[in-house]
Design a protein around this motif. Sequence first.
Motif, short mmCIF file in Angstrom:
data_model
loop_
_atom_site.label_atom_id
_atom_site.label_comp_id
_atom_site.label_asym_id
_atom_site.label_seq_id
_atom_site.Cartn_x
_atom_site.Cartn_y
_atom_site.Cartn_z
N TYR A 172 9.77 20.94 26.07
CA TYR A 172 9.20 21.87 25.51
C TYR A 172 8.09 22.76 26.16
O TYR A 172 7.81 23.84 25.85
N THR A 173 7.38 22.12 26.88
CA THR A 173 6.24 22.35 27.57
C THR A 173 6.51 22.39 29.37
O THR A 173 5.65 23.17 30.05
N GLU A 174 7.44 21.60 29.68
CA GLU A 174 7.65 21.78 30.94
C GLU A 174 8.86 22.11 31.62
O GLU A 174 9.16 22.14 32.91
N GLY A 175 9.75 22.73 30.78
CA GLY A 175 10.84 23.17 31.22
C GLY A 175 10.70 24.68 31.54
O GLY A 175 10.83 25.56 30.84
N PRO A 176 10.67 24.87 32.99
CA PRO A 176 10.40 26.39 33.28
C PRO A 176 11.85 26.99 33.53
O PRO A 176 12.88 26.58 33.52
N ASP A 177 11.50 28.53 33.43
CA ASP A 177 12.77 29.40 33.85
C ASP A 177 12.69 29.87 35.33
O ASP A 177 11.90 29.13 36.10
N ALA A 178 13.31 30.99 35.43
CA ALA A 178 13.15 31.36 36.88
C ALA A 178 11.85 31.47 37.39
O ALA A 178 11.68 31.41 38.91
N SER A 179 10.88 31.92 36.60
CA SER A 179 9.71 32.33 36.93
C SER A 179 8.72 31.25 37.26
O SER A 179 7.57 31.22 37.83
N GLY A 180 9.25 29.90 36.89
CA GLY A 180 8.64 28.78 37.12
C GLY A 180 7.35 28.33 36.00
O GLY A 180 6.83 27.18 35.84
N GLU A 181 7.48 29.23 34.75
CA GLU A 181 6.92 28.95 33.38
C GLU A 181 7.61 28.56 32.44
O GLU A 181 8.82 29.30 32.21
N PRO A 182 7.42 27.68 31.53
CA PRO A 182 8.13 27.74 30.31
C PRO A 182 8.20 28.85 29.34
O PRO A 182 7.25 29.76 29.34
N PRO A 183 9.47 29.41 28.82
CA PRO A 183 9.69 30.57 28.33
C PRO A 183 9.23 30.62 26.76
O PRO A 183 8.93 29.45 26.62
N GLY A 184 9.00 31.75 26.32
CA GLY A 184 8.42 31.67 25.08
C GLY A 184 9.18 31.26 24.00
O GLY A 184 8.89 30.92 23.07
N TRP A 185 10.55 31.16 24.13
CA TRP A 185 11.43 30.96 23.04
C TRP A 185 11.50 29.50 22.78
O TRP A 185 12.04 28.99 21.61
N LEU A 186 10.84 28.61 23.79
CA LEU A 186 10.60 27.18 23.22
C LEU A 186 9.78 27.04 22.16
O LEU A 186 9.57 25.96 21.72
N LEU A 187 8.87 27.81 21.93
CA LEU A 187 8.02 27.93 20.85
C LEU A 187 8.67 27.74 19.56
O LEU A 187 8.17 27.09 18.43
N LEU A 188 10.10 28.20 19.48
CA LEU A 188 10.96 28.02 18.28
C LEU A 188 11.10 26.31 18.03
O LEU A 188 11.00 26.01 16.91
N TRP A 189 10.87 25.57 19.18
CA TRP A 189 11.11 23.89 18.89
C TRP A 189 9.95 23.27 19.25
O TRP A 189 9.90 22.14 18.73
N GLY A 190 9.23 23.82 20.28
CA GLY A 190 8.37 22.83 20.75
C GLY A 190 7.12 22.80 19.94
O GLY A 190 6.52 23.71 19.30
N THR A 191 6.38 21.51 20.07
CA THR A 191 5.23 21.73 19.32
C THR A 191 3.84 22.11 20.33
O THR A 191 4.14 22.35 21.42
N LEU A 192 2.81 22.61 19.65
CA LEU A 192 1.74 23.19 20.11
C LEU A 192 1.06 21.90 20.83
O LEU A 192 0.41 21.24 20.00
N GLN A 193 0.57 22.17 22.11
CA GLN A 193 -0.08 20.98 22.58
C GLN A 193 -1.58 21.15 22.20
O GLN A 193 -2.17 22.29 22.20
#
Length: 453
Positions: A172-193
Amino acid sequence: MTGRILRVELWRSNARWMALLLLPAVIGVGEAGRGLTVLALDQRQALFGAFPLAMGVAAWHARRDRRSGVEELLATMPRPRWQRVLPGAVALVIGAFAAFLLTCLVNVALVANAGGYLSTASLPIVAVGAVALLAPVAFGLAVGRWLPFMLVPPVLILYMAMNLFFGDTEAYTEGPDASGEPPGWLLLWGTLQSVGTEFDFAAITARTHLGQALWLVALAAAGIILYATTRPGGRAAAVAVVAVGAAVAVPVLPDRYAEAYALDPGATAPVCTPRPPRVCVTRAHRAALPDLSGPGREALAILAAKLPDPPTSVTEISYADPPAPRADTVHIALWVGGDGRLRGPVLGIVPDIRWELLLGAGTPSCADPPPGTPERRRYDLARLVAAAWLLDQDPPPADPGDPALASRTESLAAYQALRRLPPDQQRTRVAQLRRAELACDSGDRLDLLTGPR
C-alpha cells in the motif's frame, strides 16, 4: 409505514449485533495526546479490521428469509424486492454507523482529556471512514443473498480476516512505480498511515477524500444492486457501477501516494510561554510546552553567556516544513508520547533535550553530504563537539552499532583538541561554526572548529 418498518428492523434484525460486534473493532489505537487527526487516522487503520465482521453479520442477515422458510412465499408477492429488503439493509448500516460514531466521540473525549489538538482536519477523515463501512455491509448482504448457506458467514469472516492480516499490506505504501514512489491509485485500497511525529501536523487533501469517497460509494452501490435486484442484468449493472466508480475516482486522486498529505496550518500555529525568554511549541504539541520551557531557557542562557549575538527564543519546527535558519531563534523538532508530553530528543546520539538544542551551537542542520559518508561523519561530529563545549561536558558515547556516527574515541579527541586552544580562540571558533551553519556555508565544519589556523 416505512418509518415503523425501520424501527422494527432496528429492534428485530441483526442491527444491534452489528453495533455490538463492531464497537470494539473500530476503536482507534492511536495516542490521544498527539491530536484528533492522528487518532482518526489510526481509527481508519482499525476500521479495516472491522470489515470482515461487518460482512459476516450482513451475510447472516441476508439469510433470514431462507432460514425462516419463507423465501418462496415472499418471492410471490407483487411488491418489488428492493422495497422489501431496503429497510433491513438500512438498519444494518445504522448499527454500523452507531458503533463507529460512538468510538469517534470517545476519541474526542480522550484527546480533550490529554490536552491534544482537536483539529477540524479530522472531520473529513471520520466522514470517509463512515462511508467506508457501507461497502462491507453491502457486499456481505450480496454474498448472503446469493450463497444463503449456514457456513458462508463464518467462512467469509475468516477468509476476509486472513486476507487483511496476512496479505501484502506493505504494498500500500511501499509498492513503487517506475518513478520510485507509490502511485496515487493505491489510495483506493491502502490505509492512510500515521506513523511518525510529522503526522501530528498532517491533514488529508480534499482530492484524496473525494476520490476515496467516490470509490467507496461505487462499491457500496454495486453491493446493494447485487442484493436488492431480481433483474437478469443486475450483475452486469453492478460491474458497470464499479468500473465507472474507478474511472471517476482514480483521476481525482493525487498522482502520488505521498501527495495525499498536506500541512495543517492550525496544527503548526505557535503556542508560547507568556514571559520572555520566549519558548514556543506547535499547537499540536501544546501539552509539551512545560517540558520544553525549562531546557529551552537553560539553553538560551548558556548561549548568551558564551557566544556573541545569541538567540533569544526557542521554537518547535516540523520536519515536513522547516523554516530557514534564524540567528535569533533556536529551532527544534520534538518527539512527543501518547500523552502529548515530551518523550526525549529526536536524535538518538544525545542524552537529553538540552544537547539537541545546542547542537551546532544552537542551529538546525543544513548538511549537504549524504548520511553515512566520511564527510557527514565529520559534519555531525563538529556539531556535537560544539554542544559539548557549550555544556562543558564530554561528548556522549555514540551507538557502537551505527557506523554512520563518530566513535567515542573520535568525539573525545575532537573535543579535547578544541579545549587545548586558548579560551578566546575556543569561543571564536564555536561562534564561527554557528555563523557558518546559519548561512549554510560550504566547508569542513570540523576543520573550522579544531583545525590549524
